[in-house]
Motif scaffolding. Structure first.
Motif, PDB file in Angstrom:
ATOM      1  N   ARG A  66       7.127  14.147  -5.864  1.00 40.88           N
ATOM      2  CA  ARG A  66       6.253  14.879  -6.796  1.00 40.88           C
ATOM      3  C   ARG A  66       6.750  16.584  -6.451  1.00 40.88           C
ATOM      4  O   ARG A  66       6.929  16.902  -5.237  1.00 40.88           O
ATOM      5  CB  ARG A  66       4.700  14.502  -5.332  1.00 40.88           C
ATOM      6  CG  ARG A  66       3.601  16.050  -6.920  1.00 40.88           C
ATOM      7  CD  ARG A  66       2.016  15.528  -6.281  1.00 40.88           C
ATOM      8  NE  ARG A  66       1.740  14.160  -6.655  1.00 40.88           N
ATOM      9  CZ  ARG A  66       0.411  13.057  -6.642  1.00 40.88           C
ATOM     10  NH1 ARG A  66      -0.280  13.637  -5.894  1.00 40.88           N
ATOM     11  NH2 ARG A  66       0.781  12.012  -6.675  1.00 40.88           N
ATOM     12  N   GLN A 120      -2.710   8.128 -10.360  1.00 39.40           N
ATOM     13  CA  GLN A 120      -2.784   9.358  -9.150  1.00 39.40           C
ATOM     14  C   GLN A 120      -1.035   9.016  -8.688  1.00 39.40           C
ATOM     15  O   GLN A 120      -0.793  10.856  -7.821  1.00 39.40           O
ATOM     16  CB  GLN A 120      -3.217   8.565  -8.068  1.00 39.40           C
ATOM     17  CG  GLN A 120      -5.252   8.976  -7.910  1.00 39.40           C
ATOM     18  CD  GLN A 120      -5.051   8.823  -6.722  1.00 39.40           C
ATOM     19  OE1 GLN A 120      -5.807  10.014  -5.902  1.00 39.40           O
ATOM     20  NE2 GLN A 120      -6.413   7.867  -6.267  1.00 39.40           N
ATOM     21  N   TRP A 121       0.473   8.980 -10.175  1.00 35.43           N
ATOM     22  CA  TRP A 121       1.542   9.106  -9.941  1.00 35.43           C
ATOM     23  C   TRP A 121       2.143   9.522 -11.201  1.00 35.43           C
ATOM     24  O   TRP A 121       2.664  10.124 -11.325  1.00 35.43           O
ATOM     25  CB  TRP A 121       1.742   7.175  -9.726  1.00 35.43           C
ATOM     26  CG  TRP A 121       1.913   6.717  -7.957  1.00 35.43           C
ATOM     27  CD1 TRP A 121       0.821   7.464  -7.392  1.00 35.43           C
ATOM     28  CD2 TRP A 121       2.307   5.449  -8.133  1.00 35.43           C
ATOM     29  NE1 TRP A 121       2.090   6.229  -6.331  1.00 35.43           N
ATOM     30  CE2 TRP A 121       1.759   5.208  -6.625  1.00 35.43           C
ATOM     31  CE3 TRP A 121       2.741   4.154  -8.923  1.00 35.43           C
ATOM     32  CZ2 TRP A 121       2.392   4.285  -5.886  1.00 35.43           C
ATOM     33  CZ3 TRP A 121       2.671   2.843  -8.381  1.00 35.43           C
ATOM     34  CH2 TRP A 121       2.954   3.026  -6.731  1.00 35.43           C
ATOM     35  N   GLU A 169       6.048  16.421  -1.993  1.00 38.78           N
ATOM     36  CA  GLU A 169       5.320  14.792  -1.607  1.00 38.78           C
ATOM     37  C   GLU A 169       7.013  14.023  -1.529  1.00 38.78           C
ATOM     38  O   GLU A 169       7.710  14.100  -2.537  1.00 38.78           O
ATOM     39  CB  GLU A 169       4.370  14.110  -2.231  1.00 38.78           C
ATOM     40  CG  GLU A 169       3.102  14.808  -1.786  1.00 38.78           C
ATOM     41  CD  GLU A 169       2.067  13.567  -2.642  1.00 38.78           C
ATOM     42  OE1 GLU A 169       1.341  14.641  -2.373  1.00 38.78           O
ATOM     43  OE2 GLU A 169       2.521  12.621  -3.303  1.00 38.78           O
ATOM     44  N   ASP A 184       4.141  11.814 -11.449  1.00 34.35           N
ATOM     45  CA  ASP A 184       5.698  11.896 -10.929  1.00 34.35           C
ATOM     46  C   ASP A 184       7.123  11.313 -10.539  1.00 34.35           C
ATOM     47  O   ASP A 184       6.918  10.619 -12.389  1.00 34.35           O
ATOM     48  CB  ASP A 184       5.235  11.011  -9.381  1.00 34.35           C
ATOM     49  CG  ASP A 184       4.136  11.662  -8.735  1.00 34.35           C
ATOM     50  OD1 ASP A 184       3.452  13.237  -8.519  1.00 34.35           O
ATOM     51  OD2 ASP A 184       3.059  10.984  -7.798  1.00 34.35           O
ATOM     52  N   SER A 197      -0.088  -1.169  -0.124  1.00 29.71           N
ATOM     53  CA  SER A 197       0.356  -0.252   0.207  1.00 29.71           C
ATOM     54  C   SER A 197       0.919   1.734  -0.416  1.00 29.71           C
ATOM     55  O   SER A 197       1.781   1.275   0.676  1.00 29.71           O
ATOM     56  CB  SER A 197      -1.077  -0.007   0.926  1.00 29.71           C
ATOM     57  OG  SER A 197      -1.565  -1.041   0.395  1.00 29.71           O
ATOM     58  N   SER A 198       0.377   2.455  -0.638  1.00 33.29           N
ATOM     59  CA  SER A 198       1.058   3.568  -0.363  1.00 33.29           C
ATOM     60  C   SER A 198       0.322   4.582  -0.771  1.00 33.29           C
ATOM     61  O   SER A 198      -1.052   4.562   0.010  1.00 33.29           O
ATOM     62  CB  SER A 198       1.997   3.908  -2.101  1.00 33.29           C
ATOM     63  OG  SER A 198       0.670   4.241  -2.638  1.00 33.29           O
ATOM     64  N   GLN A 199       0.570   5.650  -0.615  1.00 31.72           N
ATOM     65  CA  GLN A 199      -0.792   6.978  -0.383  1.00 31.72           C
ATOM     66  C   GLN A 199      -1.875   6.957  -1.121  1.00 31.72           C
ATOM     67  O   GLN A 199      -2.611   7.327  -1.229  1.00 31.72           O
ATOM     68  CB  GLN A 199       0.164   8.562  -0.709  1.00 31.72           C
ATOM     69  CG  GLN A 199      -0.920   9.691   0.244  1.00 31.72           C
ATOM     70  CD  GLN A 199       0.808  10.707  -0.110  1.00 31.72           C
ATOM     71  OE1 GLN A 199       1.413  10.698  -0.160  1.00 31.72           O
ATOM     72  NE2 GLN A 199      -0.206  12.145  -0.095  1.00 31.72           N
ATOM     73  N   TYR A 200      -1.493   7.248  -2.056  1.00 28.76           N
ATOM     74  CA  TYR A 200      -2.277   6.630  -3.327  1.00 28.76           C
ATOM     75  C   TYR A 200      -2.946   5.503  -4.392  1.00 28.76           C
ATOM     76  O   TYR A 200      -3.623   5.843  -4.815  1.00 28.76           O
ATOM     77  CB  TYR A 200      -1.705   7.780  -4.686  1.00 28.76           C
ATOM     78  CG  TYR A 200      -1.528   9.348  -3.829  1.00 28.76           C
ATOM     79  CD1 TYR A 200      -3.084   9.858  -4.225  1.00 28.76           C
ATOM     80  CD2 TYR A 200      -1.067   9.421  -4.123  1.00 28.76           C
ATOM     81  CE1 TYR A 200      -2.395  11.640  -3.367  1.00 28.76           C
ATOM     82  CE2 TYR A 200      -0.256  10.861  -3.875  1.00 28.76           C
ATOM     83  CZ  TYR A 200      -0.905  12.056  -3.190  1.00 28.76           C
ATOM     84  OH  TYR A 200      -0.894  13.276  -3.135  1.00 28.76           O
ATOM     85  N   HIS A 201      -2.178   4.497  -4.059  1.00 31.65           N
ATOM     86  CA  HIS A 201      -2.019   2.573  -4.795  1.00 31.65           C
ATOM     87  C   HIS A 201      -1.631   2.090  -3.861  1.00 31.65           C
ATOM     88  O   HIS A 201      -0.738   1.580  -3.617  1.00 31.65           O
ATOM     89  CB  HIS A 201      -1.755   3.234  -5.840  1.00 31.65           C
ATOM     90  CG  HIS A 201      -2.346   4.026  -6.754  1.00 31.65           C
ATOM     91  ND1 HIS A 201      -3.723   4.027  -7.788  1.00 31.65           N
ATOM     92  CD2 HIS A 201      -2.334   5.458  -8.038  1.00 31.65           C
ATOM     93  CE1 HIS A 201      -3.703   4.875  -8.233  1.00 31.65           C
ATOM     94  NE2 HIS A 201      -2.730   5.884  -9.019  1.00 31.65           N
ATOM     95  N   GLU A 228       7.667  10.278   0.036  1.00 30.26           N
ATOM     96  CA  GLU A 228       7.198   8.652  -0.212  1.00 30.26           C
ATOM     97  C   GLU A 228       7.911   7.357  -0.199  1.00 30.26           C
ATOM     98  O   GLU A 228       8.708   7.606  -2.013  1.00 30.26           O
ATOM     99  CB  GLU A 228       5.912   8.556  -1.034  1.00 30.26           C
ATOM    100  CG  GLU A 228       5.582   7.296   0.266  1.00 30.26           C
ATOM    101  CD  GLU A 228       3.828   6.708  -0.598  1.00 30.26           C
ATOM    102  OE1 GLU A 228       3.044   6.029  -0.087  1.00 30.26           O
ATOM    103  OE2 GLU A 228       3.237   7.540  -1.996  1.00 30.26           O
ATOM    104  N   PHE A 242      -1.383   3.559 -12.428  1.00 30.65           N
ATOM    105  CA  PHE A 242      -1.543   3.770 -11.768  1.00 30.65           C
ATOM    106  C   PHE A 242      -1.745   5.615 -12.081  1.00 30.65           C
ATOM    107  O   PHE A 242      -1.012   6.999 -11.706  1.00 30.65           O
ATOM    108  CB  PHE A 242      -0.574   4.031 -10.591  1.00 30.65           C
ATOM    109  CG  PHE A 242       0.355   2.457 -10.863  1.00 30.65           C
ATOM    110  CD1 PHE A 242      -0.329   1.932  -9.521  1.00 30.65           C
ATOM    111  CD2 PHE A 242       0.900   1.857 -11.420  1.00 30.65           C
ATOM    112  CE1 PHE A 242      -0.408   1.068  -9.805  1.00 30.65           C
ATOM    113  CE2 PHE A 242       1.511   0.548 -10.896  1.00 30.65           C
ATOM    114  CZ  PHE A 242       0.835  -0.175 -10.119  1.00 30.65           C
TER     115      PHE A 242
END
Length: 382
Positions: A333, A314-315, A342, A318, A36-40, A344, A312
């Motif tokens: 980001r 939402q990435w 950002e 990035d 799991s990550s912040q967006y996906h 991560e 992905f």
């Protein structure tokens, strides 16, 4: 044990059984894990193992990928399997220290001309250097191999070759060369070490290079003051060439290349020497660029890619950077003002030194791990 072997022989020849077993082993990923990550949420699959320090990969129009091994082999990844026989026809190269076969990049018109470019370490009676060759690829063979760039002067060092390659939108090739472990060379514009060179696909200085009219400078030089660039990528919107480079202890940098810019090494740095003693007391100076971002302590970055795929969403936009020392992938980001908003860390628990990060044609993120038993891994949707 004997009865089991007899049973195998009665079913079909043992040699055929071995071939089928080997085929099944090669075609199955070693493992797949969900993270799991912040967006996906994302899945990491191990596609292949057993590569000797893989360094770079390039995807071909037919779906194959070419993968370099620093040990001096060019391999084919086909349908998730490594073809046993390496590509033939490689140029003469030297494996040792940090050198060997390094980057691979396809010509922008590869589908028409079948040309690709390789960077590698080379040795002759005058020492070691970073070299780039152009070659024609067809049917698992390289032909018409021509050396188009030699970083001069050579030295006795087997460190800091750099060697990552990128094309700009005009079709000019960018060739970073490390300081070769001799830091003062990075401030000498007559020396090819410690800078980024911009050339044509024939190896000529690119038109508009900033030092073409300077008799004391290298005609191919585009930037200088670079320590050891291990990541390079073209921004998908602006077309600018971005790089990252190793600092000493601390001071790994991300930079955006601009013609004739001095990036400061070793006159300014956010790192210290490996001995623990300062290299300089300055982190900035007039006429020397500041990094867009830096890491302290050092993560030993290697590999760099902008994400533009649909897997992905939402990435998108990035930057993804591999890390050798801290064994992870870093997602950054960066806003329009070029501020990192950002950061991560991904894959921190997998214990792999990440050498290369590449976006595949289907929008997945591909990784190479730096080890004698190196892996090809793929980040995809779960």
């Amino acid at each position: 044990m004997q009865s089991a072997q007899s049973h195998c022989n009665r079913s079909f020849p043992i040699s055929l059984f071995s071939l089928i077993l080997a085929s099944l082993t090669l075609s199955s990923p070693t493992h797949a894990e969900i993270f799991s990550s912040q967006y996906h949420d994302y899945k990491v699959e191990t596609i292949a193992t057993g590569l000797e320090n893989p360094w770079a990969m390039a995807f071909l129009p037919n779906g194959d990928a070419l993968v370099t091994e620093r040990a001096g082999r060019l391999r084919i990844l086909r349908d998730g399997n490594i073809v046993e026989q390496p590509v033939s026809g490689l140029p003469d190269l030297k494996v040792g220290g940090q050198g060997g076969l390094m980057d691979i990049i396809l010509h922008p018109e590869f589908s028409d001309n079948r040309q690709l470019f390789l960077s590698y370490a080379h040795q002759n009676s005058e020492g070691y250097t970073t070299r780039v060759a152009r070659a024609h690829y067809e049917n698992r063979k390289l032909s018409d191999v021509k050396v188009i760039f030699d970083a001069l002067p050579r030295s006795d060092s087997t460190r800091h070759y750099a060697g990552r390659l990128a094309f700009d939108r005009e079709g000019y090739l960018y060739v970073p060369v490390g300081d070769r472990g001799e830091k003062d060379r990075a401030q000498d514009i007559s020396d090819d070490a410690g800078g980024v060179h911009r050339i044509t696909t024939d190896g000529e200085p690119a038109p508009g290079n900033p030092f073409l009219d300077d008799p004391d400078a290298s005609d191919t030089l585009f930037t200088y003051g670079n320590r050891n660039i291990q990541g390079i990528a073209r921004h998908p919107e602006t077309g600018a060439i971005w790089t990252h480079e190793h600092g000493p202890r601390g001071g790994d940098e991300i930079n955006i290349l601009e013609a004739s810019t001095n990036y400061g090494w070793p006159e300014i740095t956010h790192g210290i020497g490996y001995s623990g003693l300062p290299i300089t007391d300055r982190t900035e100076a007039p006429g020397m660029a500041q990094p867009l971002h830096y890491w302290d302590p050092s993560i030993a970055p290697s590999g760099m890619a902008f994400y533009t795929g649909e897997v992905f969403p939402q990435w998108q936009g990035d930057v993804f950077v591999g890390a050798l020392k801290f064994q992870k992938v870093v997602r950054l980001r960066i806003n329009d003002a070029k501020d990192v908003v950002e950061e991560e860390d991904l894959l921190t628990d997998m214990d792999h030194r990440i050498r290369a990060v590449t976006q595949g044609p289907a929008g997945n993120i591909w990784l190479l791990t730096d080890a004698p038993d190196g892996h090809i891994m793929k980040i995809t949707a779960p």
